[in-house]
Scaffold this active site. Structure first.
Site, PDB file in Angstrom:
ATOM      1  N   GLY A  98       4.119 -17.741  -4.711  1.00 44.18           N
ATOM      2  CA  GLY A  98       5.048 -18.666  -4.060  1.00 44.18           C
ATOM      3  C   GLY A  98       4.650 -18.947  -2.627  1.00 44.18           C
ATOM      4  N   PHE A  99       4.401 -17.888  -1.884  1.00 43.61           N
ATOM      5  CA  PHE A  99       4.056 -18.042  -0.459  1.00 43.61           C
ATOM      6  C   PHE A  99       2.791 -18.876  -0.304  1.00 43.61           C
ATOM      7  CE2 PHE A  99       4.167 -16.947   3.940  1.00 43.61           C
ATOM      8  CZ  PHE A  99       2.851 -16.852   4.333  1.00 43.61           C
ATOM      9  N   ASP A 149       9.244 -16.177  -5.538  1.00 40.22           N
ATOM     10  CA  ASP A 149      10.294 -16.478  -4.559  1.00 40.22           C
ATOM     11  C   ASP A 149       9.916 -17.702  -3.731  1.00 40.22           C
ATOM     12  OD1 ASP A 149       8.091 -15.293  -3.338  1.00 40.22           O
ATOM     13  OD2 ASP A 149       9.290 -14.543  -1.675  1.00 40.22           O
ATOM     14  N   GLY A 219      10.006 -13.677   3.969  1.00 35.94           N
ATOM     15  CA  GLY A 219      10.546 -14.640   4.919  1.00 35.94           C
ATOM     16  C   GLY A 219      10.344 -14.278   6.369  1.00 35.94           C
ATOM     17  N   CYS A 307     -12.985   6.301  17.462  1.00 36.28           N
ATOM     18  CA  CYS A 307     -13.015   5.959  16.037  1.00 36.28           C
ATOM     19  C   CYS A 307     -14.148   6.686  15.340  1.00 36.28           C
ATOM     20  CB  CYS A 307     -13.202   4.449  15.898  1.00 36.28           C
ATOM     21  SG  CYS A 307     -13.189   3.899  14.175  1.00 36.28           S
ATOM     22  N   CYS A 309     -15.257   5.784  12.271  1.00 37.21           N
ATOM     23  CA  CYS A 309     -15.660   4.985  11.108  1.00 37.21           C
ATOM     24  C   CYS A 309     -17.175   4.840  11.037  1.00 37.21           C
ATOM     25  CB  CYS A 309     -14.986   3.615  11.156  1.00 37.21           C
ATOM     26  SG  CYS A 309     -15.841   2.386  12.163  1.00 37.21           S
TER      27      CYS A 309
HETATM   28  C1  LIG Z   1       1.485 -13.537   7.084  1.00 36.98           C
HETATM   29  N1  LIG Z   1       2.910 -13.582   7.007  1.00 36.98           N
HETATM   30  C2  LIG Z   1       3.525 -13.545   5.803  1.00 36.98           C
HETATM   31  N2  LIG Z   1       2.895 -13.355   4.621  1.00 36.98           N
HETATM   32  C3  LIG Z   1       3.859 -13.425   3.670  1.00 36.98           C
HETATM   33  C4  LIG Z   1       3.739 -13.331   2.272  1.00 36.98           C
HETATM   34  C5  LIG Z   1       2.375 -13.048   1.649  1.00 36.98           C
HETATM   35  C6  LIG Z   1       2.048 -11.574   1.815  1.00 36.98           C
HETATM   36  N3  LIG Z   1       0.607 -11.314   1.657  1.00 36.98           N
HETATM   37  C7  LIG Z   1       0.145 -11.465   0.293  1.00 36.98           C
HETATM   38  C8  LIG Z   1      -1.341 -11.202   0.206  1.00 36.98           C
HETATM   39  C9  LIG Z   1      -2.161 -12.252   0.940  1.00 36.98           C
HETATM   40  C10 LIG Z   1      -3.188 -12.726  -0.045  1.00 36.98           C
HETATM   41  C11 LIG Z   1      -3.158 -11.778  -1.210  1.00 36.98           C
HETATM   42  C12 LIG Z   1      -1.777 -11.195  -1.231  1.00 36.98           C
HETATM   43  C13 LIG Z   1       4.919 -13.527   1.489  1.00 36.98           C
HETATM   44  N4  LIG Z   1       4.827 -13.476   0.110  1.00 36.98           N
HETATM   45  C14 LIG Z   1       5.932 -13.741  -0.633  1.00 36.98           C
HETATM   46  N5  LIG Z   1       5.858 -13.738  -1.981  1.00 36.98           N
HETATM   47  N6  LIG Z   1       7.160 -14.001  -0.065  1.00 36.98           N
HETATM   48  C15 LIG Z   1       7.338 -14.006   1.286  1.00 36.98           C
HETATM   49  O1  LIG Z   1       8.455 -14.237   1.774  1.00 36.98           O
HETATM   50  C16 LIG Z   1       6.171 -13.776   2.122  1.00 36.98           C
HETATM   51  C17 LIG Z   1       6.257 -13.826   3.532  1.00 36.98           C
HETATM   52  C18 LIG Z   1       5.095 -13.650   4.297  1.00 36.98           C
HETATM   53  N7  LIG Z   1       4.878 -13.724   5.638  1.00 36.98           N
HETATM   54 ZN   LIG Z   2     -14.778   2.247  14.149  1.00 37.62          ZN
END
Ligand SMILES: CNc1nc2c(CCNCC3CCCC3)c3nc(N)[nH]c(=O)c3cc2[nH]1
Ligand SMILES: [Zn+2]
Length: 375
Positions: A98-99, A149, A219, A307, A309
């Site tokens: 969704g995002f 969502d 969100g 670090c 690493c």
């Molecule tokens: C960067 N900020 C942000 N990311 C959100 C994300 C994505 C989180 N990261 C997923 C990964 C990135 C690529 C592979 C999986 C959000 N995802 C959903 N489903 N709903 C949000 O409200 C939601 C809200 C988010 N806010």
């Molecule tokens: Zn390092």
């Protein structure tokens, strides 16, 4: 049947609200609070699974939207699932797509049945629904799946947010329906509601009543000020079951990880470490630096004295400076390795501070050394 994904609470920090725990999944367990490296297209960019294990990554993320479009969830299913396809035998969490639709595609049109939009690569018309998102994630075989969502933009009116929260709750129910007929992966509900306390409460109540094995706060990290995020966490985490994992989506920077843990968050993800690594920006214990800066041309010390690493143990700032300036891929591997290890190490220090009931003190020390402004 035992729940596929369970949360084991170890202790709560006496100085803050942070908690130490373990999340158990069909592909193993990981300690929390945890930072989860992001592998959007079935790879954490430039890192091998062996290197991710060497840096102690307990779980990684991948993406329904991207893998559906390319190579196709059918291809990955035929390969035996995402774990086999990418040779990663530890836990995988997939976001529901969704995002990504909202952040990548134009001409999107949100309807009750789902979202109509165009493929961001070739403009083809596409449709994603709760049922479709569940089918894709089931084909990928992820251990933790996210409900489909809507992540509304920031800011959004209370009126828009209310309608969106209510639809996201109806979509969550449809995800559970679709999921019940499939395998035993853990499905997390995503609490929405933006900056509005009443809507966060409504979303949390709707989803908690559906009894998911874990919950995310969505969100946020969509451009809102840090104090808006922190306040939203303060009135949302208490609404979430204490015996289930709490995942703050898309967060984040070192200070947000610490402040999120203090407010009771267990799981975090963000693309930051590998994204900024590609232009030479490095997170170190004394703040950020850009290795391309001329000042590092003859600096033969490690990226970060503190670090341990692979990059910091074997290469100098001058060498990484040269590789990034020369646009050498190995340079991006070295900066990515360090940034990922930096955040994974930070979370180990957060867990240790919780064990010693001193996460508040640790926050002061880290903010001081890193150069974050005082609270
Ligand atoms: C960067 N900020 C942000 N990311 C959100 C994300 C994505 C989180 N990261 C997923 C990964 C990135 C690529 C592979 C999986 C959000 N995802 C959903 N489903 N709903 C949000 O409200 C939601 C809200 C988010 N806010
Ligand atoms: Zn390092």
């Amino acid at each position: 049947m035992t729940a596929a994904v369970t949360y084991e609470h170890i202790k709560t920090c006496k100085q803050t609200g942070a908690r130490l725990g373990i999340v158990h999944t069909p592909h193993g367990s990981f300690e929390t609070p945890a930072f989860m490296p992001v592998g959007t297209q079935a790879t954490v960019k430039t890192m091998s699974p062996e290197e991710l294990k060497a840096m102690n990554a307990g779980i990684i993320l991948s993406n329904t939207y991207h893998l559906w479009l390319r190579p196709g969830n059918d291809v990955i299913k035929e390969a035996g699932g995402l774990h086999k396809f990418m040779n990663w035998d530890r836990p995988i969490l997939t976001d529901s797509g969704g995002f990504q639709v909202f952040s990548l595609s134009e001409f999107r049109n949100i309807k009750e049945e789902g979202v109509h939009f165009r493929n961001h690569m070739n403009g083809d018309k596409l449709f994603l629904s709760p049922e479709k998102a569940m089918q894709i994630q089931n084909d990928l075989g992820s251990d933790i799946m996210m409900a489909f969502d809507e992540c509304p933009p920031f800011p959004a009116t209370h009126e828009y947010m209310k309608a969106s929260v209510e639809r996201t709750s109806r979509w969550a129910e449809r995800c559970l329906e679709a999921h019940a007929r499939k395998a035993d992966q853990g499905l997390f509900g995503i609490i929405q509601g933006g900056e509005y306390e009443d809507l966060r409460k409504q979303s949390a109540q709707d989803l908690v009543s559906l009894d998911f094995p874990g919950y995310a706060i969505g969100g946020l990290s969509v451009g809102e000020p840090k104090d808006v995020m922190n306040r939203a966490l303060e009135f949302t985490t208490p609404l979430m079951p204490a015996n289930k994992p709490r995942y703050l989506m898309g967060v984040g920077s070192p200070d947000s990880l610490i402040d999120g843990a203090i407010r009771g968050i267990d799981m975090f993800d963000c693309v930051l470490p590998t994204r900024i690594a590609r232009n030479g920006t490095l997170m170190t214990s004394t703040g950020r630096l850009n290795i391309k800066n001329a000042a590092f041309k003859r600096d033969f010390g490690p990226i970060d004295e503190k670090c341990d690493c692979y990059t910091c143990k074997n290469y100098s700032r001058a060498y990484v400076h040269h590789l990034i300036r020369a646009d050498e891929t190995f340079g991006i591997r070295l900066t990515s390795y360090h940034n990922l290890q930096f955040l994974l190490n930070l979370m180990e220090q957060v867990r240790q501070a919780i064990r010693e009931d001193r996460l508040g003190d640790f926050r002061e020390e880290f903010f001081e050394a890193y150069g974050f402004n005082k609270p």
